[in-house]
Write an enzyme that holds these catalytic residues in place. Sequence first.
Site, PDB file in Angstrom:
ATOM      1  N   ASP A 269      -2.323 -18.540   1.196  1.00 38.38           N
ATOM      2  CA  ASP A 269      -3.302 -19.275   0.375  1.00 38.38           C
ATOM      3  C   ASP A 269      -3.986 -20.360   1.206  1.00 38.38           C
ATOM      4  O   ASP A 269      -5.206 -20.559   1.125  1.00 38.38           O
ATOM      5  CB  ASP A 269      -2.656 -19.849  -0.895  1.00 38.38           C
ATOM      6  CG  ASP A 269      -1.324 -20.545  -0.650  1.00 38.38           C
ATOM      7  OD1 ASP A 269      -0.798 -20.488   0.483  1.00 38.38           O
ATOM      8  OD2 ASP A 269      -0.804 -21.167  -1.598  1.00 38.38           O
TER       9      ASP A 269
ATOM     10  N   TYR B 205       0.808  -1.218   0.000  1.00 38.41           N
ATOM     11  CA  TYR B 205       0.000   0.000   0.000  1.00 38.41           C
ATOM     12  C   TYR B 205       0.841   1.268   0.000  1.00 38.41           C
ATOM     13  O   TYR B 205       0.405   2.294  -0.487  1.00 38.41           O
ATOM     14  CB  TYR B 205      -0.911   0.018   1.235  1.00 38.41           C
ATOM     15  CG  TYR B 205      -2.194  -0.756   1.077  1.00 38.41           C
ATOM     16  CD1 TYR B 205      -2.184  -2.130   0.892  1.00 38.41           C
ATOM     17  CD2 TYR B 205      -3.423  -0.099   1.129  1.00 38.41           C
ATOM     18  CE1 TYR B 205      -3.360  -2.842   0.768  1.00 38.41           C
ATOM     19  CE2 TYR B 205      -4.606  -0.801   1.003  1.00 38.41           C
ATOM     20  CZ  TYR B 205      -4.573  -2.163   0.822  1.00 38.41           C
ATOM     21  OH  TYR B 205      -5.736  -2.862   0.704  1.00 38.41           O
TER      22      TYR B 205
ATOM     23  N   ASP C 206     -11.811  -9.320   4.709  1.00 35.61           N
ATOM     24  CA  ASP C 206     -13.100  -9.381   3.998  1.00 35.61           C
ATOM     25  C   ASP C 206     -13.648 -10.809   4.014  1.00 35.61           C
ATOM     26  O   ASP C 206     -14.841 -11.029   4.219  1.00 35.61           O
ATOM     27  CB  ASP C 206     -12.953  -8.930   2.541  1.00 35.61           C
ATOM     28  CG  ASP C 206     -13.302  -7.466   2.345  1.00 35.61           C
ATOM     29  OD1 ASP C 206     -13.160  -6.697   3.329  1.00 35.61           O
ATOM     30  OD2 ASP C 206     -13.716  -7.084   1.241  1.00 35.61           O
TER      31      ASP C 206
ATOM     32  N   ASP D 268      -6.011  -7.142   4.171  1.00 37.37           N
ATOM     33  CA  ASP D 268      -7.149  -6.537   3.478  1.00 37.37           C
ATOM     34  C   ASP D 268      -8.050  -7.645   2.930  1.00 37.37           C
ATOM     35  O   ASP D 268      -9.269  -7.637   3.121  1.00 37.37           O
ATOM     36  CB  ASP D 268      -6.644  -5.648   2.338  1.00 37.37           C
ATOM     37  CG  ASP D 268      -7.791  -5.032   1.549  1.00 37.37           C
ATOM     38  OD1 ASP D 268      -8.742  -4.545   2.190  1.00 37.37           O
ATOM     39  OD2 ASP D 268      -7.745  -5.057   0.302  1.00 37.37           O
TER      40      ASP D 268
ATOM     41  N   LYS E 240       3.690 -15.391   3.131  1.00 37.83           N
ATOM     42  CA  LYS E 240       3.942 -16.170   1.909  1.00 37.83           C
ATOM     43  C   LYS E 240       5.444 -16.422   1.877  1.00 37.83           C
ATOM     44  O   LYS E 240       6.153 -16.008   0.947  1.00 37.83           O
ATOM     45  CB  LYS E 240       3.434 -15.379   0.692  1.00 37.83           C
ATOM     46  CG  LYS E 240       3.432 -16.153  -0.619  1.00 37.83           C
ATOM     47  CD  LYS E 240       2.388 -17.236  -0.697  1.00 37.83           C
ATOM     48  CE  LYS E 240       2.566 -18.058  -1.964  1.00 37.83           C
ATOM     49  NZ  LYS E 240       1.716 -19.259  -2.012  1.00 37.83           N
TER      50      LYS E 240
END
Length: 360
Positions: free
Chosen positions: A227, A146, A255, A251, A195
């Site tokens: 993942d 970001y 959600d 982020d 990751k």
Amino acid sequence: MEYKVAVIKGDCIGPEIVNEAMKIMDKVAEKFGHTFRYEQLLLGGASIDAYGVPLTEETLEKAKKSDGILMGSIGGDTTTSPWYKLPADKRPEAGLLAIRKGLGLFANMRPAVLYEELKGACPLKDSIIGDGFDFVVMRELTGGLYFGERKTVVEDGVLTAYDSLTYNENEIRRIAVKGFETAMKRRKKVTSVDKANVLDSSRLWRKVVEEVAKDYPEVTLEHMLVDNCAMQLVKDPTQFDVVLTENMFGDILSDEASMVTGSIGMLSSASLGEGKLGLYEPSHGSAPDIAGQNKANPIATILSAAMMLRYSFDLDKEADAIEAAVKEVLKQGYRTVDIMSEGHTLVGTKEMGDAIAACI
Ligand code: IPM
Ligand code: MG
């Protein structure tokens, strides 16, 4: 006590839901003998309309001087709103990123709770839900992709875009500490999501998280690849207590976490820094499709106000009272349209606020 509350109503459904949260805060003030002095500030689309930019220096300064910031939602319909004809750094979201960075709010806490009364809204099977789940996503908020350097250039005649993902060890350490501190007050488990099988930033993340873990021997730490975490959230959400992760993964996963509860209109969030100041906003967006129709669920914003009382003002009893009032109205059967099901009473934004205020 007296508290200075910066109020950012924001765009679309923002003003409606914040009005209800203020109604609840006023009721708390009256009941517990406090004074909340509100100062309204503009951010995002509302600020673009008034000042031509999504965040002004003056707004940032005023927010800095407040004891807590209560926010609705910012942004509009990205296909039809004129705000999205502006360059990316002048759009509503840029204001949100700038205020997070400007106030040093590096830790974003998003609780994902399955409410007993709303079990029917959860899209997962009963066999998966079990006795319900209650975890929190602790997302790093002022670093990573970001805020890394970005550019779009022509290279050898080919249009090429760069976004860089950078973390230094200090940025990782301070969010990890928040994660472990939060776990200590909960069920003492941290799932650190990265990751590390691909990214250097994730390998550093893992190393620093392991160092921080040494200071919290009571907390169980596990590492999970992002993942896999996306799968585990729908396969067995009951395994999580604190999900600790970097900005972009957080982020996306937050959600997903809110969706598995089935009631995103219920979920609050807090963005915190080193001090007491925090920015509190619902986890959901600005819902342009239902703006101004008295349909939005104000509960996420009301619960965000409760988080402000708890984390920025140390008013635990008062925060408990709000949370209990929300549970009570659900028990009484009141539902906004997003959580409505047969046999319950459909109410609008204002009526939901009234019902909760009556229970304080
Ligand atoms: C959120 C939102 C923001 C983010 C957008 C509006 C910039 O999706 O708070 O999760 O990506 O952080
Ligand atoms: Mg998001």
